[in-house]
Structures are given as structure tokens and as C-alpha cells.
Design a protein around this motif. Sequence first.
Motif, PDB file in Angstrom:
ATOM      1  N   GLN A 196      -7.346  -0.435  -0.042  1.00 55.28           N
ATOM      2  CA  GLN A 196      -6.564  -0.312  -1.271  1.00 55.28           C
ATOM      3  C   GLN A 196      -5.055  -0.325  -0.984  1.00 55.28           C
ATOM      4  OE1 GLN A 196      -9.328  -0.570  -4.102  1.00 55.28           O
ATOM      5  NE2 GLN A 196      -7.365   0.250  -4.744  1.00 55.28           N
TER       6      GLN A 196
ATOM      7  N   ASP B  84      -9.886   4.369  -9.916  1.00 53.08           N
ATOM      8  CA  ASP B  84     -11.267   3.947 -10.167  1.00 53.08           C
ATOM      9  C   ASP B  84     -12.061   3.876  -8.866  1.00 53.08           C
ATOM     10  OD1 ASP B  84     -10.760   3.771 -12.853  1.00 53.08           O
ATOM     11  OD2 ASP B  84     -10.557   1.582 -12.896  1.00 53.08           O
ATOM     12  N   ALA B  85     -11.458   3.288  -7.824  1.00 52.27           N
ATOM     13  CA  ALA B  85     -12.156   3.160  -6.553  1.00 52.27           C
ATOM     14  C   ALA B  85     -12.389   4.530  -5.911  1.00 52.27           C
ATOM     15  CB  ALA B  85     -11.353   2.264  -5.607  1.00 52.27           C
TER      16      ALA B  85
ATOM     17  N   PHE C  28     -11.775   2.800   2.404  1.00 48.83           N
ATOM     18  CA  PHE C  28     -11.222   2.745   1.046  1.00 48.83           C
ATOM     19  C   PHE C  28      -9.691   2.832   1.077  1.00 48.83           C
ATOM     20  CE2 PHE C  28      -9.458   6.131  -1.734  1.00 48.83           C
ATOM     21  CZ  PHE C  28      -9.187   5.365  -2.857  1.00 48.83           C
TER      22      PHE C  28
ATOM     23  N   GLU D 284      -6.564   0.969 -10.412  1.00 52.99           N
ATOM     24  CA  GLU D 284      -7.590   0.495  -9.478  1.00 52.99           C
ATOM     25  C   GLU D 284      -7.836   1.520  -8.378  1.00 52.99           C
ATOM     26  OE1 GLU D 284      -5.881  -3.140  -8.236  1.00 52.99           O
ATOM     27  OE2 GLU D 284      -6.392  -4.225 -10.076  1.00 52.99           O
TER      28      GLU D 284
END
Length: 224
Positions: free
Chosen positions: A158, A208-209, A154, A205
Motif C-alpha cells: 500500500q 479498506d485494506a 500489506f 484504500e
Amino acid sequence: MPDEPRPPLNRRSILELAIDLVDREGLHKLTMRRLGAECGVEAMALYRYVHGREDLLSGIVDHLVDRLRTDQLAARRREDGWQDFLVRLAHGVRQIALDHPELFPLVATRPPEAPWVRPPLRSLQWMETFLDTLLSYGFDDIAAVVAYRSYTTFLLGQLLLEVSARTPAPRADSASRPEPERDLSDYPQLRRLQPMLAQDRSLEEFEDALEALLDRLEALLARR
């Protein structure tokens, strides 16, 4: 007013000056000669502390990662829970990426201490800290390893995307004119949606992730 005396030269001070130099002028400007001038010495004097550019780059990565670990351990409190640990750590790594956009890709790509250690938590110390923290909150071995892999994936996905969007391509001639906008007449959907696509929603984003990842890990714990 006379110049302030420089701090004694050592590996740590050299690495910090190298980081400052890259942040100001770009990674392509980082040479032993340029760094020596920044330190107020001849380039050859640096080789007592760093063994060349490759050692310098590895040292910069280690310094950034170690500094993150020190900061995170200082802020960690047992009563805050594992979710708080992961949230604070994620934002700490993101801050490194935003503060040092030309150096963060090195964090992702320099060889780690062992093949199974994954960036950006790329040191054995960081991996031990991460796994030990989750195990102390009730994760079993499998869940802790799954969390480590999911979390690092992640962060890399990102943040490398965010850094690449924020880092302009280097120009050979800084005085050259900006490139003209791309003609999108053959791409009607891109032309229509370009204003939305161009919006910077990176923080939203990221949040949220991260929240979705925490929810998956919580569900994983509940099933075990």
C-alpha cells in the motif's frame, strides 16, 4: 539577532539533520559534504559518527524505525486490544511514508538485521515487540507469524504505491517546462476513465485494506 548555538554534534543529531535535508532537497542532494555544511562542520568531521554514506543511510532507516517503536510503545495500552495496536501502528508507518516520501523506499530496501526480518518493521526489536504483543492477546505461534507476514506485506504494498504516486520524478533542470499530457486517443477506455483513475483515494484504500486484513486475522483466530 545572533544565530542560536548549534546542538553538540553526535550521531543522533547528524541523522536528524540528514532527514531534514532529504525532506527539503531530496535524497540525491544527500552527500557527506552537503551534510557537513548543514551541520556547520567539514565533511571529514562527520566520519567520527558515521562511516560513510552507506552507514548514514542505514542509520537514517534505523532512526526512523526506532522512533516509530518508541512512539507506539508509549501509546500502547493493554485494554485497547490487538486490533487497536495494529491500526495505530499502520497509521504510524503511513505517517512516516507521507512525511518522508524519499526515505520510505529505503525502509523497504535496506538490508534488514536478519534475512527473515521483513520491512517496514525491520528491526529485531520491532519484530519481537510485534510478535510478543500478538501472542499476549491469544495468538498462537503460527497465527502470530502469519499476521506478521500478512501485515508487513500489506504495509509495503500500500505505502510504496502511495509514495511513488506522490513523489515527482527528479528533473535535471528545475526550470524546464512540464511534460505535455499523454495522447490517449488510441486508448478509449483509459481516456474515458482517466478522471476516475486520477482521483486520490489512497487513504480510503488504505483503510479498506487494513480493515479487510483485520477481518482475516480475526477469522484466523476464531478457527484455531
